[in-house]
Design a protein around this motif. Structure first.
Motif, mmCIF file in Angstrom:
data_model
loop_
_atom_site.group_PDB
_atom_site.id
_atom_site.type_symbol
_atom_site.label_atom_id
_atom_site.label_comp_id
_atom_site.label_asym_id
_atom_site.label_seq_id
_atom_site.Cartn_x
_atom_site.Cartn_y
_atom_site.Cartn_z
ATOM 1 N N THR A 1 41.207 45.434 27.664
ATOM 2 C CA THR A 1 42.129 45.774 26.579
ATOM 3 C C THR A 1 43.547 45.299 26.891
ATOM 4 O OG1 THR A 1 40.808 47.689 25.945
ATOM 5 C CG2 THR A 1 43.102 47.680 25.222
ATOM 6 N N LEU A 2 43.958 45.432 28.146
ATOM 7 C CA LEU A 2 45.306 45.004 28.541
ATOM 8 C C LEU A 2 45.401 43.503 28.801
ATOM 9 C CD1 LEU A 2 46.348 47.946 30.910
ATOM 10 C CD2 LEU A 2 47.034 47.549 28.523
ATOM 11 N N GLY A 3 44.271 42.813 28.755
ATOM 12 C CA GLY A 3 44.272 41.371 28.986
ATOM 13 C C GLY A 3 44.560 41.003 30.426
ATOM 14 N N LEU A 4 44.148 41.872 31.346
ATOM 15 C CA LEU A 4 44.359 41.582 32.760
ATOM 16 C C LEU A 4 43.418 40.474 33.214
ATOM 17 C CD1 LEU A 4 44.719 45.267 33.982
ATOM 18 C CD2 LEU A 4 46.535 43.630 33.473
ATOM 19 N N SER A 5 43.810 39.779 34.263
ATOM 20 C CA SER A 5 42.951 38.701 34.736
ATOM 21 C C SER A 5 42.985 38.598 36.251
ATOM 22 C CB SER A 5 43.365 37.359 34.115
ATOM 23 O OG SER A 5 44.664 36.994 34.523
ATOM 24 N N ASP A 6 41.901 38.070 36.789
ATOM 25 C CA ASP A 6 41.708 37.774 38.207
ATOM 26 C C ASP A 6 41.517 39.027 39.060
ATOM 27 O OD1 ASP A 6 42.050 35.124 37.394
ATOM 28 O OD2 ASP A 6 44.189 35.169 37.859
ATOM 29 N N TYR A 7 42.508 39.932 39.079
ATOM 30 C CA TYR A 7 42.356 41.183 39.825
ATOM 31 C C TYR A 7 43.432 42.177 39.399
ATOM 32 C CZ TYR A 7 46.351 40.242 42.943
ATOM 33 O OH TYR A 7 47.599 40.034 43.466
ATOM 34 N N ALA A 8 43.129 43.439 39.571
ATOM 35 C CA ALA A 8 44.085 44.504 39.272
ATOM 36 C C ALA A 8 43.612 45.778 39.954
ATOM 37 C CB ALA A 8 44.204 44.733 37.769
ATOM 38 N N MET B 1 37.536 46.674 48.886
ATOM 39 C CA MET B 1 36.710 45.489 49.129
ATOM 40 C C MET B 1 35.914 45.661 50.418
ATOM 41 S SD MET B 1 35.916 42.587 47.799
ATOM 42 C CE MET B 1 35.744 40.823 47.938
ATOM 43 N N GLU B 2 36.574 46.165 51.451
ATOM 44 C CA GLU B 2 35.890 46.361 52.733
ATOM 45 C C GLU B 2 34.762 47.382 52.618
ATOM 46 O OE1 GLU B 2 39.233 47.179 55.297
ATOM 47 O OE2 GLU B 2 39.537 45.040 55.700
ATOM 48 N N ALA B 3 34.882 48.327 51.683
ATOM 49 C CA ALA B 3 33.821 49.320 51.472
ATOM 50 C C ALA B 3 32.552 48.671 50.917
ATOM 51 C CB ALA B 3 34.295 50.425 50.536
ATOM 52 N N THR B 4 32.656 47.448 50.410
ATOM 53 C CA THR B 4 31.475 46.721 49.915
ATOM 54 C C THR B 4 30.847 45.880 51.027
ATOM 55 O OG1 THR B 4 32.649 44.702 49.225
ATOM 56 C CG2 THR B 4 32.537 46.521 47.618
ATOM 57 N N GLY B 5 31.455 45.908 52.219
ATOM 58 C CA GLY B 5 30.954 45.099 53.332
ATOM 59 C C GLY B 5 31.562 43.722 53.386
ATOM 60 N N ARG B 6 32.544 43.469 52.526
ATOM 61 C CA ARG B 6 33.202 42.164 52.511
ATOM 62 C C ARG B 6 34.582 42.274 53.162
ATOM 63 N NH1 ARG B 6 32.354 40.856 46.323
ATOM 64 N NH2 ARG B 6 32.465 43.116 46.252
ATOM 65 N N THR B 7 35.158 41.130 53.468
ATOM 66 C CA THR B 7 36.396 41.072 54.241
ATOM 67 C C THR B 7 37.616 40.810 53.356
ATOM 68 O OG1 THR B 7 36.251 38.680 54.569
ATOM 69 C CG2 THR B 7 35.110 40.090 56.191
ATOM 70 N N TYR B 8 38.762 40.904 53.997
ATOM 71 C CA TYR B 8 40.030 40.539 53.361
ATOM 72 C C TYR B 8 39.966 39.087 52.877
ATOM 73 C CZ TYR B 8 44.964 39.229 53.053
ATOM 74 O OH TYR B 8 46.182 38.745 52.631
ATOM 75 N N GLU B 9 39.432 38.225 53.711
ATOM 76 C CA GLU B 9 39.328 36.806 53.343
ATOM 77 C C GLU B 9 38.433 36.630 52.124
ATOM 78 O OE1 GLU B 9 39.167 38.020 56.477
ATOM 79 O OE2 GLU B 9 40.985 37.106 57.298
ATOM 80 N N ASP B 10 37.349 37.415 52.041
ATOM 81 C CA ASP B 10 36.477 37.364 50.867
ATOM 82 C C ASP B 10 37.248 37.756 49.605
ATOM 83 O OD1 ASP B 10 34.215 36.667 52.397
ATOM 84 O OD2 ASP B 10 33.682 38.780 52.723
ATOM 85 N N LEU B 11 38.103 38.756 49.715
ATOM 86 C CA LEU B 11 38.901 39.206 48.571
ATOM 87 C C LEU B 11 39.834 38.098 48.105
ATOM 88 C CD1 LEU B 11 39.983 41.357 46.608
ATOM 89 C CD2 LEU B 11 41.507 42.126 48.444
ATOM 90 N N ILE B 12 40.563 37.511 49.030
ATOM 91 C CA ILE B 12 41.504 36.444 48.679
ATOM 92 C C ILE B 12 40.771 35.258 48.059
ATOM 93 C CG2 ILE B 12 43.216 34.811 49.587
ATOM 94 C CD1 ILE B 12 44.102 37.828 49.487
ATOM 95 N N CYS B 13 39.650 34.866 48.634
ATOM 96 C CA CYS B 13 38.863 33.749 48.088
ATOM 97 C C CYS B 13 38.343 34.074 46.692
ATOM 98 C CB CYS B 13 37.709 33.393 49.026
ATOM 99 S SG CYS B 13 38.246 32.559 50.534
ATOM 100 N N SER B 14 37.909 35.310 46.475
ATOM 101 C CA SER B 14 37.420 35.720 45.145
ATOM 102 C C SER B 14 38.530 35.606 44.108
ATOM 103 C CB SER B 14 36.902 37.159 45.175
ATOM 104 O OG SER B 14 35.755 37.263 45.963
ATOM 105 N N ILE B 15 39.708 36.105 44.442
ATOM 106 C CA ILE B 15 40.839 36.048 43.504
ATOM 107 C C ILE B 15 41.175 34.593 43.176
ATOM 108 C CG2 ILE B 15 43.313 36.514 43.252
ATOM 109 C CD1 ILE B 15 42.789 39.073 44.984
ATOM 110 N N LEU B 16 41.206 33.749 44.190
ATOM 111 C CA LEU B 16 41.500 32.328 43.965
ATOM 112 C C LEU B 16 40.423 31.663 43.110
ATOM 113 C CD1 LEU B 16 42.830 31.303 47.488
ATOM 114 C CD2 LEU B 16 44.149 31.491 45.364
ATOM 115 N N GLU B 17 39.166 31.981 43.367
ATOM 116 C CA GLU B 17 38.076 31.405 42.576
ATOM 117 C C GLU B 17 38.158 31.824 41.119
ATOM 118 O OE1 GLU B 17 34.431 32.426 44.580
ATOM 119 O OE2 GLU B 17 34.934 31.179 46.312
ATOM 120 N N PHE B 18 38.467 33.109 40.865
ATOM 121 C CA PHE B 18 38.604 33.569 39.474
ATOM 122 C C PHE B 18 39.758 32.859 38.781
ATOM 123 C CE2 PHE B 18 36.631 37.612 41.196
ATOM 124 C CZ PHE B 18 35.391 37.364 40.634
#
Length: 167
Positions: free
Chosen positions: A93-100, A133-150
């Motif tokens: 609804t707010l038109g957010l993108s990539d991450y929030a 993100m770490e609670a899903t078993g993924r790393t900080y680097e995974d988070l940054i890469c995901s945001i960049l990919e989106f």
């Protein structure tokens, strides 16, 4: 007193204080492809009594040792679903993108949005989004890469649509 506040601080926004449990949820993605990260509950039970139970900058920094963050939060499946549905709906609804990051209070069975943070902190060791993100078993680097990919995917779709439409 109220008139003095209005004269000094216009415009002034006042809202009801919502007693209840506080949660924060991270959302990653764009369009129909959204991932809601596990909710983190913010507990103020160890804050000094003279401080208000707000997850303010002061509470996060000065009283970090007094705030207990539980991720993933121990909640019922029905509350988890309400929080996830609310997070997705508000994000779109707010038109957010990539991450929030979206902050909620829950009173009884009702979910209230406190804040939508469209550019939450990404500090490697203490940002809430990183903890979720770490609670899903993924790393900080995974988070940054995901945001960049989106972001790259969104940009490529935008470029492709402009090429097709000729605009």
């Amino acid at each position: 007193m109220e008139l003095l506040l209005l004269e000094k601080y216009t415009p002034l926004l006042l809202s009801e204080y919502i007693e209840g449990r506080e949660f924060t949820l991270g959302v990653l993605g764009n369009g129909e492809h959204l991932e809601v990260l596990p909710p983190m509950e913010v507990s103020f039970k160890n804050l000094p009594e003279d401080l208000h139970p707000f997850y303010s900058f002061e509470a996060k920094v000065t009283f970090e040792d007094h705030i207990e963050n539980k991720v993933p939060a121990k909640i019922s499946e029905s509350l988890l679903e309400k929080l996830q549905v609310s997070a997705r709906h508000i994000y779109r609804t707010l038109g957010l993108s990539d991450y929030a990051r979206l902050d909620f209070r829950v009173r009884g069975e009702k979910v209230y949005l406190l804040e939508a943070n469209s550019l939450p902190g990404l500090h490697k060791t203490h940002s809430d989004l990183v903890k979720m993100m770490e609670a899903t078993g993924r790393t900080y680097e995974d988070l940054i890469c995901s945001i960049l990919e989106f972001a790259m995917e969104k940009h490529q779709i935008g470029v492709a649509n402009r090429l097709i439409s000729g605009k």
